[in-house]
Design a protein around this motif. Structure first.
Motif, PDB file in Angstrom:
ATOM      1  N   ARG A   1     -19.876   6.305  12.427  1.00 37.42           N
ATOM      2  CA  ARG A   1     -19.973   7.450  13.324  1.00 37.42           C
ATOM      3  C   ARG A   1     -19.382   8.719  12.714  1.00 37.42           C
ATOM      4  NH1 ARG A   1     -16.690   7.280  18.825  1.00 37.42           N
ATOM      5  NH2 ARG A   1     -15.146   6.790  17.247  1.00 37.42           N
ATOM      6  N   ASP A   2     -18.216   8.602  12.084  1.00 35.43           N
ATOM      7  CA  ASP A   2     -17.508   9.811  11.663  1.00 35.43           C
ATOM      8  C   ASP A   2     -17.708  10.172  10.199  1.00 35.43           C
ATOM      9  OD1 ASP A   2     -16.332  10.205  14.173  1.00 35.43           O
ATOM     10  OD2 ASP A   2     -14.820   8.684  13.745  1.00 35.43           O
TER      11      ASP A   2
ATOM     12  N   GLU B   1     -14.932   3.204   0.937  1.00 39.33           N
ATOM     13  CA  GLU B   1     -13.616   2.700   0.536  1.00 39.33           C
ATOM     14  C   GLU B   1     -12.507   3.538   1.147  1.00 39.33           C
ATOM     15  OE1 GLU B   1     -13.755   2.497  -3.701  1.00 39.33           O
ATOM     16  OE2 GLU B   1     -14.960   0.655  -3.674  1.00 39.33           O
TER      17      GLU B   1
ATOM     18  N   ASP C   1     -16.463   3.180  13.517  1.00 41.42           N
ATOM     19  CA  ASP C   1     -15.924   4.529  13.310  1.00 41.42           C
ATOM     20  C   ASP C   1     -16.389   5.112  11.988  1.00 41.42           C
ATOM     21  OD1 ASP C   1     -14.591   4.662  15.700  1.00 41.42           O
ATOM     22  OD2 ASP C   1     -12.726   3.811  14.904  1.00 41.42           O
TER      23      ASP C   1
ATOM     24  N   ASN D   1      -5.312  -4.086  -0.877  1.00 39.25           N
ATOM     25  CA  ASN D   1      -5.660  -3.677   0.481  1.00 39.25           C
ATOM     26  C   ASN D   1      -7.039  -4.188   0.892  1.00 39.25           C
ATOM     27  OD1 ASN D   1      -7.337  -1.986  -0.896  1.00 39.25           O
ATOM     28  ND2 ASN D   1      -6.831  -0.158   0.274  1.00 39.25           N
TER      29      ASN D   1
ATOM     30  N   ARG E   1      -4.646  -2.807   6.226  1.00 35.98           N
ATOM     31  CA  ARG E   1      -5.179  -1.502   5.844  1.00 35.98           C
ATOM     32  C   ARG E   1      -4.451  -0.356   6.526  1.00 35.98           C
ATOM     33  NH1 ARG E   1     -11.503  -3.121   5.465  1.00 35.98           N
ATOM     34  NH2 ARG E   1     -11.422  -3.740   3.292  1.00 35.98           N
ATOM     35  N   LYS E   2      -3.947  -0.627   7.738  1.00 34.65           N
ATOM     36  CA  LYS E   2      -3.189   0.418   8.422  1.00 34.65           C
ATOM     37  C   LYS E   2      -1.840   0.639   7.748  1.00 34.65           C
ATOM     38  CE  LYS E   2      -4.982  -0.650  12.996  1.00 34.65           C
ATOM     39  NZ  LYS E   2      -4.590  -1.173  14.313  1.00 34.65           N
TER      40      LYS E   2
ATOM     41  N   HIS F   1     -12.334   2.710   4.861  1.00 34.63           N
ATOM     42  CA  HIS F   1     -11.750   1.389   5.090  1.00 34.63           C
ATOM     43  C   HIS F   1     -10.268   1.365   4.786  1.00 34.63           C
ATOM     44  CE1 HIS F   1     -15.514  -1.354   5.246  1.00 34.63           C
ATOM     45  NE2 HIS F   1     -15.307  -0.654   6.331  1.00 34.63           N
ATOM     46  N   SER F   2      -9.880   2.044   3.704  1.00 30.61           N
ATOM     47  CA  SER F   2      -8.461   1.970   3.359  1.00 30.61           C
ATOM     48  C   SER F   2      -7.619   2.765   4.362  1.00 30.61           C
ATOM     49  CB  SER F   2      -8.212   2.437   1.927  1.00 30.61           C
ATOM     50  OG  SER F   2      -8.571   3.779   1.793  1.00 30.61           O
ATOM     51  N   LEU F   3      -8.273   3.634   5.154  1.00 28.40           N
ATOM     52  CA  LEU F   3      -7.530   4.311   6.224  1.00 28.40           C
ATOM     53  C   LEU F   3      -7.467   3.450   7.480  1.00 28.40           C
ATOM     54  CD1 LEU F   3      -8.946   7.920   5.887  1.00 28.40           C
ATOM     55  CD2 LEU F   3      -6.572   7.250   5.571  1.00 28.40           C
ATOM     56  N   GLY F   4      -8.152   2.317   7.452  1.00 31.50           N
ATOM     57  CA  GLY F   4      -8.121   1.424   8.606  1.00 31.50           C
ATOM     58  C   GLY F   4      -9.210   1.706   9.622  1.00 31.50           C
ATOM     59  N   LEU F   5     -10.180   2.579   9.285  1.00 30.72           N
ATOM     60  CA  LEU F   5     -11.274   2.848  10.223  1.00 30.72           C
ATOM     61  C   LEU F   5     -12.157   1.617  10.357  1.00 30.72           C
ATOM     62  CD1 LEU F   5     -12.426   6.413   9.099  1.00 30.72           C
ATOM     63  CD2 LEU F   5     -11.285   5.853  11.227  1.00 30.72           C
ATOM     64  N   SER F   6     -12.599   1.336  11.570  1.00 31.17           N
ATOM     65  CA  SER F   6     -13.510   0.208  11.768  1.00 31.17           C
ATOM     66  C   SER F   6     -14.888   0.580  11.236  1.00 31.17           C
ATOM     67  CB  SER F   6     -13.614  -0.098  13.254  1.00 31.17           C
ATOM     68  OG  SER F   6     -14.212   0.988  13.916  1.00 31.17           O
TER      69      SER F   6
ATOM     70  N   LEU G   1      -9.958  -4.082  -0.607  1.00 30.67           N
ATOM     71  CA  LEU G   1     -11.205  -3.455  -1.041  1.00 30.67           C
ATOM     72  C   LEU G   1     -11.974  -4.389  -1.961  1.00 30.67           C
ATOM     73  CD1 LEU G   1     -10.450   0.318  -1.744  1.00 30.67           C
ATOM     74  CD2 LEU G   1     -11.642  -0.702   0.186  1.00 30.67           C
TER      75      LEU G   1
ATOM     76  N   PHE H   1      -7.322   7.542  -4.415  1.00 32.19           N
ATOM     77  CA  PHE H   1      -8.314   7.152  -5.414  1.00 32.19           C
ATOM     78  C   PHE H   1      -8.378   8.144  -6.570  1.00 32.19           C
ATOM     79  CE2 PHE H   1      -9.564   5.568  -1.294  1.00 32.19           C
ATOM     80  CZ  PHE H   1      -9.987   4.284  -1.540  1.00 32.19           C
TER      81      PHE H   1
ATOM     82  N   LEU I   1      -7.349  -5.643   8.921  1.00 32.65           N
ATOM     83  CA  LEU I   1      -7.255  -4.324   9.544  1.00 32.65           C
ATOM     84  C   LEU I   1      -5.802  -3.871   9.607  1.00 32.65           C
ATOM     85  CD1 LEU I   1      -9.722  -2.788  10.480  1.00 32.65           C
ATOM     86  CD2 LEU I   1      -9.058  -3.281  12.838  1.00 32.65           C
TER      87      LEU I   1
ATOM     88  N   LEU J   1      -8.564  12.512  10.992  1.00 33.11           N
ATOM     89  CA  LEU J   1      -9.526  11.496  11.433  1.00 33.11           C
ATOM     90  C   LEU J   1      -8.913  10.137  11.772  1.00 33.11           C
ATOM     91  CD1 LEU J   1     -12.467  10.740  11.965  1.00 33.11           C
ATOM     92  CD2 LEU J   1     -12.691  10.166   9.558  1.00 33.11           C
ATOM     93  N   ALA J   2      -8.201   9.557  10.813  1.00 33.00           N
ATOM     94  CA  ALA J   2      -7.691   8.211  11.054  1.00 33.00           C
ATOM     95  C   ALA J   2      -6.599   8.200  12.126  1.00 33.00           C
ATOM     96  CB  ALA J   2      -7.161   7.612   9.758  1.00 33.00           C
TER      97      ALA J   2
ATOM     98  N   MET K   1      -4.039   4.390   0.448  1.00 34.33           N
ATOM     99  CA  MET K   1      -4.583   4.341  -0.905  1.00 34.33           C
ATOM    100  C   MET K   1      -5.081   5.718  -1.332  1.00 34.33           C
ATOM    101  SD  MET K   1      -6.738   1.519  -2.734  1.00 34.33           S
ATOM    102  CE  MET K   1      -7.241   1.657  -4.427  1.00 34.33           C
TER     103      MET K   1
ATOM    104  N   ARG L   1      -6.917  -2.824  -5.967  1.00 36.70           N
ATOM    105  CA  ARG L   1      -7.896  -2.848  -4.883  1.00 36.70           C
ATOM    106  C   ARG L   1      -7.854  -4.164  -4.119  1.00 36.70           C
ATOM    107  NH1 ARG L   1     -12.229   0.671  -5.525  1.00 36.70           N
ATOM    108  NH2 ARG L   1     -13.735  -0.984  -5.235  1.00 36.70           N
TER     109      ARG L   1
ATOM    110  N   MET M   1      -1.262   8.010   8.090  1.00 35.52           N
ATOM    111  CA  MET M   1      -1.260   6.713   8.760  1.00 35.52           C
ATOM    112  C   MET M   1       0.138   6.108   8.763  1.00 35.52           C
ATOM    113  SD  MET M   1      -4.141   5.994  10.032  1.00 35.52           S
ATOM    114  CE  MET M   1      -4.095   4.217  10.258  1.00 35.52           C
TER     115      MET M   1
ATOM    116  N   ARG N   1      -3.749  12.654   3.643  1.00 37.00           N
ATOM    117  CA  ARG N   1      -4.593  11.844   4.519  1.00 37.00           C
ATOM    118  C   ARG N   1      -4.074  10.409   4.586  1.00 37.00           C
ATOM    119  NH1 ARG N   1     -10.854  10.870   2.963  1.00 37.00           N
ATOM    120  NH2 ARG N   1      -9.871   9.800   1.209  1.00 37.00           N
ATOM    121  N   ALA N   2      -3.687   9.866   3.425  1.00 38.94           N
ATOM    122  CA  ALA N   2      -3.167   8.501   3.416  1.00 38.94           C
ATOM    123  C   ALA N   2      -1.815   8.433   4.126  1.00 38.94           C
ATOM    124  CB  ALA N   2      -3.051   7.993   1.981  1.00 38.94           C
TER     125      ALA N   2
ATOM    126  N   ARG O   1      -8.688   8.169  15.333  1.00 38.68           N
ATOM    127  CA  ARG O   1      -9.499   6.968  15.542  1.00 38.68           C
ATOM    128  C   ARG O   1      -8.689   5.680  15.499  1.00 38.68           C
ATOM    129  NH1 ARG O   1     -13.128   9.290  18.054  1.00 38.68           N
ATOM    130  NH2 ARG O   1     -14.777  10.353  16.908  1.00 38.68           N
ATOM    131  N   VAL O   2      -7.761   5.586  14.566  1.00 37.55           N
ATOM    132  CA  VAL O   2      -7.046   4.322  14.384  1.00 37.55           C
ATOM    133  C   VAL O   2      -5.738   4.301  15.152  1.00 37.55           C
ATOM    134  CG1 VAL O   2      -6.159   2.676  12.695  1.00 37.55           C
ATOM    135  CG2 VAL O   2      -8.110   4.126  12.110  1.00 37.55           C
TER     136      VAL O   2
END
Lengths: 250, 278
Positions: free
Chosen positions: B194-195, B180, B191, A58, A86-87, B183-188, A60, A93, A83, A110-111, A91, A55, A163, A159-160, A114-115
């Motif tokens: 909000r999401d 967690e 975000d 990245n 993290r991109k 955050h680990s996906l890089g979302l601010s 955490l 879990f 940031l 989602l990411a 990770m 942890r 990115m 999902r991971a 958004r990212v």
């Protein structure tokens, strides 16, 4: 150390320590380097600091001292750096941590939206491809609660991966699963390893370690007890504590 | 927001199922009629002792009138519309204040935490009536707020303090793994709220949120104290003009009920509809 050599390592962990409030020192002066495309398995008894170390990688958890460099970016107080890391670092879990109010597809989307600022159609295309790779494209519109543990964990992996991370961290990804679901997750991870993904895996799955790991770190009490190749580790362990652990787990 | 996969059954069908799932509809109907009869009997008993002369027929004109062939809202309905307006504006503002306060309290800012804590303690520990007067007579003139704006501000500050605590409870009730993962996906942080966090938190706190909305509508009656012509003020004026005290106040209470009961019913169904499976 010259430039070229540094480039070989994607993660450099130097003298990292982490103490939790209350005085429990989870990680003590930990130093290790991880090469690109390597699969590193971290093993050790529970409470040995494996998860905490992972942890820290990245952000955490924040290390108290020492330095962590991921792909040339130092993990420090700089928000941009954190940031950015993290991109680049995905990770997975133990408890999946899927977003329960979103479908499998929306979780993976989602990411990206958004990212990575992708359009929804673009993101969906990639997400469906990833869900196909982990074998659950047909469950794309299901909510996490409608999926089995193994399926949820595979969605979490997709999902991971969405990115496009350079490194994937796995924190005991099969520990919360029923025995019959462990293999479906491990198979996805093995495929990933064979494709050349850099992976750091905290696990007790010896079969997985034997099959795909390049390097094994055995930790106890926050420190490295022994490290080596898989062959060294399983056939010729040196330390008593390693032998004891292996005899208990095998 | 998407619902869960469920068989295609119309909402009316489901409503019907729910409403008619009584053990025996006759038994309940009879019980209900008996209850109403008893209440009416008790009321007529007490009013006959008072020598009250009921004139319900004079009430409808305060709800609606026909003028030149057109339906025109009577005083009570006009008051109700004003109550809607002031409650609506206050609610939006209260939600913004509540959310802002909750987020600041959850943030690491020391000053922010002190300020929000002070706000909560002051607002929640003084009567709303006093706050309405203070804002109207003291704060309003200083910062140039009119009567409507003062009342909105007082209501919003009051409800905002309660909403913020409810929101905060909803937010901290979520598992930290959600943070967690985000955050680990890089979302601010924005975000993530909000999401990931707020959509889940708000679903969890729908029931207390509804009671706060209803409380706000009821509390808005207090703005009649600074002569804003809401439902309560209209009722008082009509009662004073006509001496139809009982009829007017019963009618007014009924109007509040007609607004608030459907509201909580709607939320009840929303809660079921958007429930997160676990």
């Amino acid at each position: 150390m010259n430039e070229k050599e540094l480039g070989d390592y994607i993660i450099t962990i130097d003298n990292v320590s982490k103490t939790f409030p209350g005085g429990i020192q989870a990680v003590k002066d930990f130093t290790a380097k991880i090469r690109r495309q390597q699969v590193v398995v971290i093993m050790g008894p529970s409470g040995s600091g494996k998860s905490t170390l992972l942890r820290c990688l990245n952000g955490l958890e924040e290390a108290d001292s020492g330095t962590i460099i991921v792909d040339g970016i130092p993990l420090d107080d700089n928000r941009e750096h954190r940031l950015e890391i993290r991109k680049e670092v995905g990770m997975v879990f133990q408890s999946f941590n899927l977003f329960p109010h979103l479908t499998a597809l929306e979780n993976v989307n989602l990411a990206q939206i958004r990212v990575r600022k992708k359009r929804k159609s673009e993101a969906t295309k990639m997400s469906m491809e990833l869900l196909r790779t982990v074998g659950i494209a047909d469950k794309a519109d299901n909510y996490p609660a409608q999926l089995s543990g193994g399926q949820q964990q595979r969605v979490a992996i997709a999902r991971a991966l969405a990115m496009m991370p350079k490194v994937m961290l796995f924190d005991e990804p099969t520990s919360a699963l029923d025995p019959e679901m462990i293999n479906e997750v491990l198979d996805v991870m093995k495929d990933l390893a064979r494709e050349g993904m850099t992976m750091v895996v905290v696990t007790h799955e010896m079969g997985f370690a034997r099959e795909v790991s390049d390097w094994v770190i055995f930790m106890d009490d926050g420190q490295i007890v022994e490290t080596g190749t898989v062959e060294h580790f399983f056939e010729n362990p040196q330390e008593d504590r390693t032998k004891l652990f292996l005899s208990q787990i095998l | 927001m998407k619902g869960h996969i469920r068989p295609k059954v119309s909402i009316f069908h489901r409503l019907k199922q729910r409403v008619f799932l009584f053990r025996s509809p006759w038994k309940d109907t009879i019980q209900f009629i008996l209850l109403i009869a008893v209440i009416v009997w008790l009321m007529s008993l007490s009013t006959s002792r008072l020598g009250y002369y009921w004139q319900w027929y004079r009430i409808p004109r305060y709800l609606f009138r026909i003028e030149e062939g057109r339906l025109v809202a009577g005083k009570l309905i006009q008051g109700l519309l004003f109550t809607f307006r002031i409650s609506g504006v206050s609610l939006v503002l209260a939600f913004a204040i509540g959310l802002g306060t909750a987020l600041v309290r959850l943030s690491g800012s020391f000053m922010g935490r002190i300020l929000t804590r002070g706000y909560l303690e002051v607002i929640r520990n003084t009567p709303l009536v006093v706050q309405i007067y203070l804002v109207y007579f003291v704060v309003g003139p200083i910062i140039g707020l009119g009567r409507f704006a003062s009342a909105v501000m007082a209501l919003a500050l009051f409800e905002g303090s309660y909403l913020s605590e409810i929101l905060r409870a909803g937010i901290v009730s979520l598992h930290k793994g959600q943070w967690e993962a985000a955050h680990s996906l890089g979302l601010s942080t924005f975000d993530t709220y909000r999401d990931v966090i707020l959509p889940q938190a708000i679903r969890r706190i729908l029931p207390p949120l509804t009671s706060e909305v209803i409380t706000l509508i009821k509390n808005s009656a207090l703005v009649s104290l600074v002569s804003l012509s809401d439902l309560a003020l209209q009722a008082r004026v009509i009662a004073a003009d006509t001496f139809l005290t009982f009829e007017v106040w019963f009618a007014t209470a009924a109007i509040y009920l007609v607004v608030t009961v459907p509201l909580s019913t709607v939320v009840y169904y929303m809660e079921k509809r958007f429930k997160i499976l676990t």
